[in-house]
Design a protein around this motif. Structure first.
Motif, PDB file in Angstrom:
ATOM      1  N   UNK A 103       0.811  -1.217   0.000  1.00  0.00           N
ATOM      2  CA  UNK A 103       0.000   0.000   0.000  1.00  0.00           C
ATOM      3  C   UNK A 103       0.848   1.273   0.000  1.00  0.00           C
ATOM      4  N   UNK A 104       2.166   1.132   0.191  1.00  0.00           N
ATOM      5  CA  UNK A 104       3.037   2.302   0.226  1.00  0.00           C
ATOM      6  C   UNK A 104       3.082   2.966  -1.151  1.00  0.00           C
ATOM      7  N   UNK A 105       3.248   4.291  -1.185  1.00  0.00           N
ATOM      8  CA  UNK A 105       3.542   4.938  -2.460  1.00  0.00           C
ATOM      9  C   UNK A 105       4.933   4.501  -2.952  1.00  0.00           C
ATOM     10  N   UNK A 106       5.212   4.710  -4.206  1.00  0.00           N
ATOM     11  CA  UNK A 106       6.475   4.245  -4.794  1.00  0.00           C
ATOM     12  C   UNK A 106       7.687   4.789  -4.054  1.00  0.00           C
ATOM     13  N   UNK A 107       7.693   6.081  -3.736  1.00  0.00           N
ATOM     14  CA  UNK A 107       8.841   6.668  -3.050  1.00  0.00           C
ATOM     15  C   UNK A 107       9.036   6.044  -1.669  1.00  0.00           C
ATOM     16  N   UNK A 108       7.954   5.761  -0.958  1.00  0.00           N
ATOM     17  CA  UNK A 108       8.060   5.123   0.363  1.00  0.00           C
ATOM     18  C   UNK A 108       8.621   3.707   0.235  1.00  0.00           C
ATOM     19  N   UNK A 109       8.267   2.997  -0.833  1.00  0.00           N
ATOM     20  CA  UNK A 109       8.815   1.659  -1.054  1.00  0.00           C
ATOM     21  C   UNK A 109      10.326   1.739  -1.295  1.00  0.00           C
ATOM     22  N   UNK A 110      10.746   2.700  -2.109  1.00  0.00           N
ATOM     23  CA  UNK A 110      12.174   2.859  -2.398  1.00  0.00           C
ATOM     24  C   UNK A 110      12.930   3.213  -1.127  1.00  0.00           C
ATOM     25  N   UNK A 111      12.375   4.150  -0.336  1.00  0.00           N
ATOM     26  CA  UNK A 111      13.032   4.561   0.909  1.00  0.00           C
ATOM     27  C   UNK A 111      13.107   3.393   1.883  1.00  0.00           C
ATOM     28  N   UNK A 112      12.035   2.633   2.010  1.00  0.00           N
ATOM     29  CA  UNK A 112      12.016   1.493   2.924  1.00  0.00           C
ATOM     30  C   UNK A 112      13.064   0.457   2.530  1.00  0.00           C
ATOM     31  N   UNK A 113      13.145   0.137   1.252  1.00  0.00           N
ATOM     32  CA  UNK A 113      14.158  -0.821   0.790  1.00  0.00           C
ATOM     33  C   UNK A 113      15.563  -0.240   0.954  1.00  0.00           C
ATOM     34  N   UNK A 114      15.720   1.066   0.694  1.00  0.00           N
ATOM     35  CA  UNK A 114      17.022   1.711   0.846  1.00  0.00           C
ATOM     36  C   UNK A 114      17.499   1.699   2.285  1.00  0.00           C
ATOM     37  N   UNK A 115      16.599   1.917   3.223  1.00  0.00           N
ATOM     38  CA  UNK A 115      16.970   1.881   4.641  1.00  0.00           C
ATOM     39  C   UNK A 115      17.401   0.471   5.037  1.00  0.00           C
ATOM     40  N   UNK A 116      16.646  -0.527   4.586  1.00  0.00           N
ATOM     41  CA  UNK A 116      17.024  -1.912   4.880  1.00  0.00           C
ATOM     42  C   UNK A 116      18.381  -2.270   4.299  1.00  0.00           C
ATOM     43  N   UNK A 117      18.664  -1.796   3.088  1.00  0.00           N
ATOM     44  CA  UNK A 117      19.955  -2.059   2.465  1.00  0.00           C
ATOM     45  C   UNK A 117      21.064  -1.314   3.198  1.00  0.00           C
ATOM     46  N   UNK A 118      20.789  -0.060   3.559  1.00  0.00           N
ATOM     47  CA  UNK A 118      21.773   0.757   4.268  1.00  0.00           C
ATOM     48  C   UNK A 118      22.126   0.151   5.629  1.00  0.00           C
ATOM     49  N   UNK A 119      21.154  -0.395   6.301  1.00  0.00           N
ATOM     50  CA  UNK A 119      21.376  -0.972   7.624  1.00  0.00           C
ATOM     51  C   UNK A 119      21.908  -2.403   7.557  1.00  0.00           C
ATOM     52  N   UNK A 120      22.060  -2.948   6.362  1.00  0.00           N
ATOM     53  CA  UNK A 120      22.591  -4.299   6.223  1.00  0.00           C
ATOM     54  C   UNK A 120      21.586  -5.371   6.557  1.00  0.00           C
ATOM     55  N   UNK A 121      20.300  -5.127   6.288  1.00  0.00           N
ATOM     56  CA  UNK A 121      19.266  -6.098   6.642  1.00  0.00           C
ATOM     57  C   UNK A 121      18.620  -6.758   5.435  1.00  0.00           C
ATOM     58  N   UNK A 122      18.756  -6.188   4.252  1.00  0.00           N
ATOM     59  CA  UNK A 122      17.956  -6.631   3.114  1.00  0.00           C
ATOM     60  C   UNK A 122      18.457  -7.894   2.426  1.00  0.00           C
ATOM     61  N   UNK A 123      19.744  -8.111   2.374  1.00  0.00           N
ATOM     62  CA  UNK A 123      20.266  -9.228   1.605  1.00  0.00           C
ATOM     63  C   UNK A 123      20.879 -10.312   2.482  1.00  0.00           C
ATOM     64  N   UNK A 124      20.353 -10.441   3.679  1.00  0.00           N
ATOM     65  CA  UNK A 124      20.839 -11.478   4.575  1.00  0.00           C
ATOM     66  C   UNK A 124      22.224 -11.169   5.111  1.00  0.00           C
ATOM     67  N   UNK A 125      22.995 -12.225   5.338  1.00  0.00           N
ATOM     68  CA  UNK A 125      24.324 -12.064   5.921  1.00  0.00           C
ATOM     69  C   UNK A 125      25.300 -11.330   5.005  1.00  0.00           C
ATOM     70  N   UNK A 126      25.093 -11.393   3.689  1.00  0.00           N
ATOM     71  CA  UNK A 126      25.993 -10.698   2.765  1.00  0.00           C
ATOM     72  C   UNK A 126      25.966  -9.193   3.017  1.00  0.00           C
ATOM     73  N   UNK A 127      24.775  -8.623   3.118  1.00  0.00           N
ATOM     74  CA  UNK A 127      24.704  -7.175   3.331  1.00  0.00           C
ATOM     75  C   UNK A 127      25.120  -6.818   4.758  1.00  0.00           C
ATOM     76  N   UNK A 128      24.844  -7.693   5.719  1.00  0.00           N
ATOM     77  CA  UNK A 128      25.268  -7.424   7.092  1.00  0.00           C
ATOM     78  C   UNK A 128      26.789  -7.357   7.177  1.00  0.00           C
ATOM     79  N   UNK A 129      27.474  -8.375   6.644  1.00  0.00           N
ATOM     80  CA  UNK A 129      28.935  -8.397   6.712  1.00  0.00           C
ATOM     81  C   UNK A 129      29.544  -7.329   5.815  1.00  0.00           C
ATOM     82  N   UNK A 130      28.885  -7.005   4.706  1.00  0.00           N
ATOM     83  CA  UNK A 130      29.373  -5.907   3.859  1.00  0.00           C
ATOM     84  C   UNK A 130      29.304  -4.574   4.585  1.00  0.00           C
ATOM     85  N   UNK A 131      28.185  -4.332   5.279  1.00  0.00           N
ATOM     86  CA  UNK A 131      28.053  -3.093   6.046  1.00  0.00           C
ATOM     87  C   UNK A 131      29.049  -3.073   7.204  1.00  0.00           C
ATOM     88  N   UNK A 132      29.247  -4.207   7.861  1.00  0.00           N
ATOM     89  CA  UNK A 132      30.215  -4.265   8.959  1.00  0.00           C
ATOM     90  C   UNK A 132      31.631  -4.014   8.452  1.00  0.00           C
TER      91      UNK A 132
END
Length: 168
Positions: A54-83
């Motif tokens: 139900x999110x608008x497109x920009x909210x979807x992009x921001x939500x996915x971007x925050x998850x990627x930025x925090x290292x949560x979106x791609x499992x352990x790969x993004x977590x260890x990459x962010x670390x």
């Protein structure tokens, strides 16, 4: 069907007679699974739901971007990459001043910063990239403008500062 952990917001009975319970399911590893359900407090029926779809497109992009930025979106790969990026930034913060300390001019009344020219005229791609980053990240762009103005209007025009910063 909500993801754990979730939060239950209880209605304020002192101001609202017909309030609902709001149950917010957080999906830290998949922002697209986030969902909020509003439940009638008297009968337990679901009044409404609101989720990622139900999110608008920009909210979807921001939500996915925050998850990627925090290292949560791609499992352990993004977590260890962010670390790893975090460790790299900490290392740069420690080794940068140490390298300057080793090469600083001893006994001179100057900071010893290397003289460098930004190759903006020779590399229009760099200029376009800086302008694009300045637009997308307004505080970054503002800080670039402040530093540029400080350099051109103050540091280069005050002889004592120009000598100390080696801008002459």
């Amino acid at each position: 069907g909500l993801r754990h952990p979730f939060t239950v917001a209880v209605p304020d009975t002192s101001t609202d007679e017909a309030g609902v319970y709001s149950v917010i399911g957080y999906a830290f590893d998949a922002p697209s699974d986030e969902r909020t359900v509003h439940v009638d407090r008297f009968g337990g029926a679901v009044v409404s739901t609101y989720g990622f779809d139900d999110y608008p497109t920009l909210a979807k992009v921001v939500s996915q971007g925050i998850g990627l930025h925090e290292g949560r979106s791609l499992g352990l790969w993004s977590f260890w990459g962010a670390a790893l990026m975090c460790v790299g930034i900490i290392a740069a913060c420690v080794t940068g001043p140490l390298m300057w300390w080793r090469r600083r001019p001893r006994g001179a009344a100057r900071i010893g910063a290397p003289r460098g020219r930004m190759p903006l005229r020779g590399s229009p791609v760099l200029l376009v990239g800086l302008v694009a980053l300045g637009i997308v990240l307004p505080l970054f762009g503002l800080s670039l403008l402040v530093v540029l103005a400080l350099d051109q209007l103050v540091l280069r025009r005050v002889p004592a500062l120009a000598g100390w910063f080696d801008t002459v």
